[in-house]
Design a protein around this motif. Structure first.
Motif, PDB file in Angstrom:
ATOM      1  N   ASN A 142       0.789  -1.230   0.000  1.00  0.00           N
ATOM      2  CA  ASN A 142       0.000   0.000   0.000  1.00  0.00           C
ATOM      3  C   ASN A 142       0.814   1.269   0.000  1.00  0.00           C
ATOM      4  O   ASN A 142       0.290   2.338  -0.288  1.00  0.00           O
ATOM      5  N   MET A 143       2.062   1.178   0.351  1.00  0.00           N
ATOM      6  CA  MET A 143       2.902   2.380   0.367  1.00  0.00           C
ATOM      7  C   MET A 143       4.194   2.072  -0.368  1.00  0.00           C
ATOM      8  O   MET A 143       4.858   1.088  -0.084  1.00  0.00           O
ATOM      9  N   SER A 144       4.552   2.959  -1.294  1.00  0.00           N
ATOM     10  CA  SER A 144       5.813   2.766  -2.015  1.00  0.00           C
ATOM     11  C   SER A 144       6.971   3.154  -1.108  1.00  0.00           C
ATOM     12  O   SER A 144       6.794   3.839  -0.094  1.00  0.00           O
ATOM     13  N   ASP A 145       8.152   2.747  -1.532  1.00  0.00           N
ATOM     14  CA  ASP A 145       9.351   3.092  -0.759  1.00  0.00           C
ATOM     15  C   ASP A 145       9.460   4.599  -0.556  1.00  0.00           C
ATOM     16  O   ASP A 145       9.809   5.090   0.520  1.00  0.00           O
ATOM     17  N   HIS A 146       9.160   5.325  -1.614  1.00  0.00           N
ATOM     18  CA  HIS A 146       9.285   6.777  -1.554  1.00  0.00           C
ATOM     19  C   HIS A 146       8.407   7.353  -0.448  1.00  0.00           C
ATOM     20  O   HIS A 146       8.844   8.198   0.335  1.00  0.00           O
ATOM     21  N   MET A 147       7.154   6.874  -0.370  1.00  0.00           N
ATOM     22  CA  MET A 147       6.231   7.391   0.648  1.00  0.00           C
ATOM     23  C   MET A 147       6.717   7.013   2.047  1.00  0.00           C
ATOM     24  O   MET A 147       6.624   7.805   2.987  1.00  0.00           O
ATOM     25  N   ILE A 148       7.254   5.826   2.158  1.00  0.00           N
ATOM     26  CA  ILE A 148       7.752   5.394   3.467  1.00  0.00           C
ATOM     27  C   ILE A 148       8.923   6.287   3.868  1.00  0.00           C
ATOM     28  O   ILE A 148       9.019   6.744   5.024  1.00  0.00           O
ATOM     29  N   LEU A 149       9.805   6.560   2.911  1.00  0.00           N
ATOM     30  CA  LEU A 149      10.974   7.394   3.225  1.00  0.00           C
ATOM     31  C   LEU A 149      10.543   8.790   3.657  1.00  0.00           C
ATOM     32  O   LEU A 149      11.135   9.389   4.558  1.00  0.00           O
ATOM     33  N   GLN A 150       9.478   9.319   3.013  1.00  0.00           N
ATOM     34  CA  GLN A 150       8.958  10.629   3.409  1.00  0.00           C
ATOM     35  C   GLN A 150       8.564  10.629   4.871  1.00  0.00           C
ATOM     36  O   GLN A 150       8.847  11.575   5.613  1.00  0.00           O
ATOM     37  N   GLU A 151       7.867   9.579   5.296  1.00  0.00           N
ATOM     38  CA  GLU A 151       7.443   9.487   6.697  1.00  0.00           C
ATOM     39  C   GLU A 151       8.652   9.358   7.616  1.00  0.00           C
ATOM     40  O   GLU A 151       8.687   9.948   8.703  1.00  0.00           O
ATOM     41  N   LEU A 152       9.628   8.590   7.163  1.00  0.00           N
ATOM     42  CA  LEU A 152      10.775   8.344   8.037  1.00  0.00           C
ATOM     43  C   LEU A 152      11.624   9.602   8.212  1.00  0.00           C
ATOM     44  O   LEU A 152      12.337   9.744   9.205  1.00  0.00           O
ATOM     45  N   LYS A 153      11.527  10.534   7.240  1.00  0.00           N
ATOM     46  CA  LYS A 153      12.288  11.790   7.366  1.00  0.00           C
ATOM     47  C   LYS A 153      11.858  12.542   8.610  1.00  0.00           C
ATOM     48  O   LYS A 153      12.626  13.325   9.162  1.00  0.00           O
ATOM     49  N   LYS A 154      10.603  12.309   9.025  1.00  0.00           N
ATOM     50  CA  LYS A 154      10.078  13.052  10.186  1.00  0.00           C
ATOM     51  C   LYS A 154      10.658  12.533  11.496  1.00  0.00           C
ATOM     52  O   LYS A 154      10.415  13.121  12.552  1.00  0.00           O
TER      53      LYS A 154
END
Lengths: 612, 297
Positions: free
Chosen positions: B221-233
């Motif tokens: 449901n979530m691409s790597d890119h979206m996961i990385l965005q969340e992890l930046k926080k």
């Protein structure tokens, strides 16, 4: 003036000192009366077991975490929940069922009334303490513990022990469990004079309704030796049990001076009028320590007590804690006619040496018929060699849980061609050795190969049994991982007299191959059949058993989803002598079905275990 | 001359000592978990670390920190078997094995194998199947050892980029590799992979590395890119911040799963294979988020 002053001082000082001492005495007496545990200098230490060092049996598989004795170490996993959980320590047997089997040896005479133990486990703790309390967390069918002992030896220290002593902390009788619920068992324990970190629990589950399960053991104690006796007073008289300590000395007194005194004759009054056989009969009822004490009373009675006919059957298992090389040395003189000897549990931690044991066997072993050596960890290949050379007429050999015996030792057993009963439960016997044994010991009636993990091909073993040991009556193949329908078929066709067969946890047997139906048709004399955790047992197997094995008394079909109540009704109607039926974790057999069956067939103990 | 040499030796020793000082400290994983079961209506109250048919565990031992996820195969429900029983029991067995020290940190496949065989030692006749992913941090060696069987998996993120990731093991579409215990009558028909078929890998880790272990409910449901965005926080290695980030990732995945128009990685893969679908993939979601930090007691 001076004398007045002196008198004044004298009176004051004396009064102060007197009140001081009285005050101290009062506080210490109050302390005793209030059972105060915390002294300013000693703090009570609470410990869980660090390691399980030794045990006599367990339900689970070697190298597993489920239902094995190693679960008793460390923190509790299940308590206070009750139920049949994998994370507990479970022994191999329970109840009266195994004693009813013909594979059980005849009981030995002269068993002391205080000895009830059937299994044991030894635990090592981190710190040696003077124990003040011991708690055992039992999580299923509690009530199995019958004796608790403490050892003066530190099992984790590198220094060799100078003097190993075992002291009984508590002893009791086997109790009937009132309910299967978990409980914390903390009996009042005796105060001992040494610090200990090695505790032994002895267990008897013969009166329990199902397997007892233990979760953890807590040892509470103080590091410094307590000055006052601040514990709960023990309620049992320990004199019966502690007398065994002196057995060594008494054996020496009994047998040591025999030779020199034999020459001098004395008058014994009316005792001389009693027939020899009558005194022998009376003396035959005494336990071994009493026999030793009686021998010290006078020369006539010493002659009776040292008569080799009194030592035809000898069980030293109740005295395992006090038996040494010296004891065996003294016993040698009277055991010239010994036929059955039980040395189970003896000799560990240096009490018996290979030389001592071998010299005893060489001196007394020619006529030996039965030799029980369960859990004798001092045994080596040399001992088995001496046994095989000396005891050529041996018929029963029990090496249960001798797991330190090297695999090559078992080859010597093949020379004992008169063997009728052989127990190799939890030993390291290998394929070639067992095939050798079965080739030559053709009189075998009872064979126990439970949990023998080093045997690679059980089909070959079964086939050989069917050709060489056709008079086999009982066979225990508990947890034999690679027995298939081929081996079972050979067994059923060759050993037609089989009455007891334990195939518990043999996961490679598939009912779809028809092996169990074949078994039921070919072995009509079957009295005990354990098919524990064979998930393939189905209705047709039960129906074949009902048709073919009407003599069935013990049946265990734990854990199958494919047996329905209807086939059980057929079985119970047909096998009128059924005493035990274990249907635990059979998903189609619920509590209501068990209740109905029990009401209709009250003679059958139907077991249904639960987790929660 | 001799004094110069000995002085030089002392200096060298001090410098080297100072360098090895940072390497000799043990690492550890600070882990938070979050997840959502697919179907709230079931209402079965399960103990913690179980989200729907997924299960996970976090365990510590003297020598290693271990975590794992298992995705129970839902198809068993049609045969009257609760799919979560297998995954929960498997994860519990792994946890117990780690706590009691019956494992080698460099062999996570061994943990899986012995735990799977322990399931067969249970008196209760267990049925079911699940994927499994085990991640082990060797505290002293600063190495991460992993074992993955099926389509759950892990990501290792360093400096905002994915430096390691697991591969999915599938037999065919939507049929991952799985450990299973089948009923005897269906033994030939049920897919059952051996624990030894798990993919394993080992690599060094550094302080500050982020490890995300999750079931396919997240990755579908979530691409790597979206996961990385969340992890930046994620700013620090406090447990609270990690918990918050894990929750936000899981929540976002949960929302996207029920969005019919969103082009999820799962839909993308289906399209690539000729199936014209859009939307998220409703599934149990389990997220274990860990940061490599220094070991404190």
């Amino acid at each position: 003036m001076l004398t007045l002053l002196g008198m004044f001082y004298y009176i004051c000082l004396r009064r102060r000192s007197r009140s001081g001492t009285r005050g101290e005495v009062l506080t210490s007496r109050r302390a005793v009366e209030c059972n105060q545990r915390t002294l300013p200098l000693s703090v009570e230490v609470k410990q869980y077991a660090k390691e399980v060092l030794d045990f006599s049996s367990h339900y689970g598989s070697e190298n597993s975490m489920s239902y094995t004795m190693w679960n008793l170490a460390g923190l509790p996993n299940v308590y206070p929940s009750s139920g049949d959980f994998t994370q507990t320590a479970v022994f191999r047997m329970y109840g009266p069922w195994w004693e009813q089997c013909s594979s059980m040896p005849q009981p030995f005479p002269r068993m002391p009334l205080s000895f009830h133990s059937q299994d044991y486990i030894e635990l090592g703790f981190e710190e040696p303490v003077y124990p003040t309390a011991l708690e055992v967390l039992e999580t299923y069918h509690p009530g199995g513990i019958v004796q608790i002992l403490a050892c003066s030896l530190n099992p984790f220290s590198q220094n060799p022990p100078s003097d190993v002593r075992w002291e009984v902390l508590w002893a009791g009788k086997p109790t009937k469990s009132l309910n299967p619920q978990a409980r914390q068992f903390s009996p009042s324990i005796k105060q001992i004079s040494f610090a200990t970190n090695l505790i032994r629990l002895e267990v008897n589950s013969s009166m329990l309704d199902y397997y007892t399960e233990l979760d953890a053991v807590i040892l509470r104690g103080v590091k410094e030796r307590p000055v006052l006796a601040l514990y709960k007073t023990p309620m049992l008289d320990m004199s019966d049990l502690s007398d065994g300590e002196d057995e060594d000395r008494e054996l020496e007194a009994c047998y040591g001076r025999q030779a020199e005194d034999a020459k001098r004759g004395t008058g014994n009054g009316y005792f001389d009028k009693l027939p020899y056989e009558l005194i022998q009969l009376i003396v035959s009822h005494l336990t071994l320590p009493d026999l030793c004490r009686l021998a010290q009373t006078c020369k006539l009675l010493r002659q009776h007590c040292c008569d080799p006919l009194q030592y035809v059957q000898l069980s030293l298992q109740p005295y395992w804690a006090w038996l040494s090389d010296a004891s065996l040395g003294y016993l040698q003189r009277c055991c010239t006619m010994v036929q059955r000897i039980n040395l189970s549990w003896t000799g560990n931690r240096g009490a018996l040496t290979v030389t001592g044991f071998c010299s005893f066997i060489k001196a007394c072993g020619q006529g030996l018929v039965c030799l029980e050596l369960s859990c004798c960890h001092f045994l080596t290949e040399a001992c088995l060699e001496v046994i095989s050379q000396t005891c050529t007429g041996l018929q029963e050999l029990n090496l249960s849980s001798c797991d330190r015996l090297q695999p090559q030792s078992f080859g010597h057993i093949a020379k004992l061609t008169q063997l009728r009963r052989l127990v190799l439960y939890r030993t390291k016997v290998e394929q070639t050795a067992i095939l050798n044994i079965l080739t030559f010991c053709t009189e075998l009636k009872h064979l126990n190969l439970g949990s023998c993990v080093m045997i690679e091909d059980y089909d070959a073993v079964a086939s050989l049994l069917s050709t060489r040991c056709r008079s086999l009556l009982s066979l225990d193949l508990w947890r034999c991982k690679n027995l298939t329908e081929r081996g079972l078929a050979d067994l059923a066709s060759g050993c037609r007299l089989l009455e007891e067969l334990d195939l518990g946890w043999c996961s490679t047997l598939q009912s779809s191959s028809g092996c169990f139906q074949n078994l039921a048709r070919q072995l009509p004399r079957l009295r005990k059949l354990f098919l524990t955790a064979n998930r393939t047992i189905c209705d047709s197997d039960i129906e074949e058993l009902a048709a073919g094995c009407s003599a069935l008394q013990h049946l265990d079909i734990l854990g199958t989803r494919m047996v329905s109540p209807a086939s059980l009704w057929k079985l119970l109607r047909s096998c009128s002598g059924l005493l035990l039926l274990d249907v635990s974790f059979c998903s189609q057999i619920d509590a209501r079905v068990v209740q109905e069956l029990s009401a209709h067939f009250p003679a059958v103990a139907i077991k249904k275990s639960f987790t929660q | 001359m001799i004094s110069v040499l000995s002085y030089g030796r002392l200096v060298a020793r001090a410098v080297l000592g100072g360098l090895s000082q940072t390497d000799s400290r043990d690492y550890s994983l600070v882990t938070a978990s979050c997840g959502f079961g697919k179907d709230f209506r079931k209402g079965i109250l399960k103990k913690g670390m179980c989200y729907g048919d997924d299960a996970c565990f976090v365990a510590r031992h003297r020598s290693a920190d271990v975590l794992g996820v298992a995705d129970g195969v839902g198809g068993w429900r049609d045969y009257g078997v609760d799919p979560s029983q297998f995954s929960v029991t498997l994860m519990r067995a792994c946890k117990r094995m780690v706590k009691e020290g019956h494992f080698t940190p460099s062999n996570p496949v061994g943990i899986l194998t012995t735990s799977y065989y322990e399931l067969l030692q249970n008196k209760i006749p267990l049925l079911g199947s699940s994927t499994a992913c085990i991640v082990v941090l060797d505290r002293q060696q600063h190495r991460l050892h992993t074992a993955n069987l099926g389509d759950s998996g892990f990501l290792v993120v360093r400096g905002g980029e994915v430096v390691h990731r697991s591969d999915e093991q599938q037999h065919y579409f939507n049929t991952p590799f799985q450990l299973s215990i089948a009923p005897p009558e269906a033994e030939g028909d049920i897919l059952s992979d051996s624990p030894e078929a798990a993919d394993s890998s080992s690599f060094d880790v550094q302080l500050g590395d982020i490890i995300l272990t999750a079931t396919d409910g997240l990755f579908d449901n979530m691409s790597d890119h979206m996961i990385l965005q969340e992890l930046k926080k994620l700013k620090d290695s406090n447990y609270e911040s990690i918990q918050q980030t894990a929750r936000s990732i899981a929540e976002q995945a949960h929302e996207l799963a029920y969005d019919p128009n969103y082009m999820s990685p799962f839909a993308q893969f289906a399209c690539d294979n000729g199936l014209n679908v859009r939307g998220g993939k409703p599934d149990d979601i389990t997220v274990l988020l860990s940061i490599v930090a220094e070991y404190t007691d």
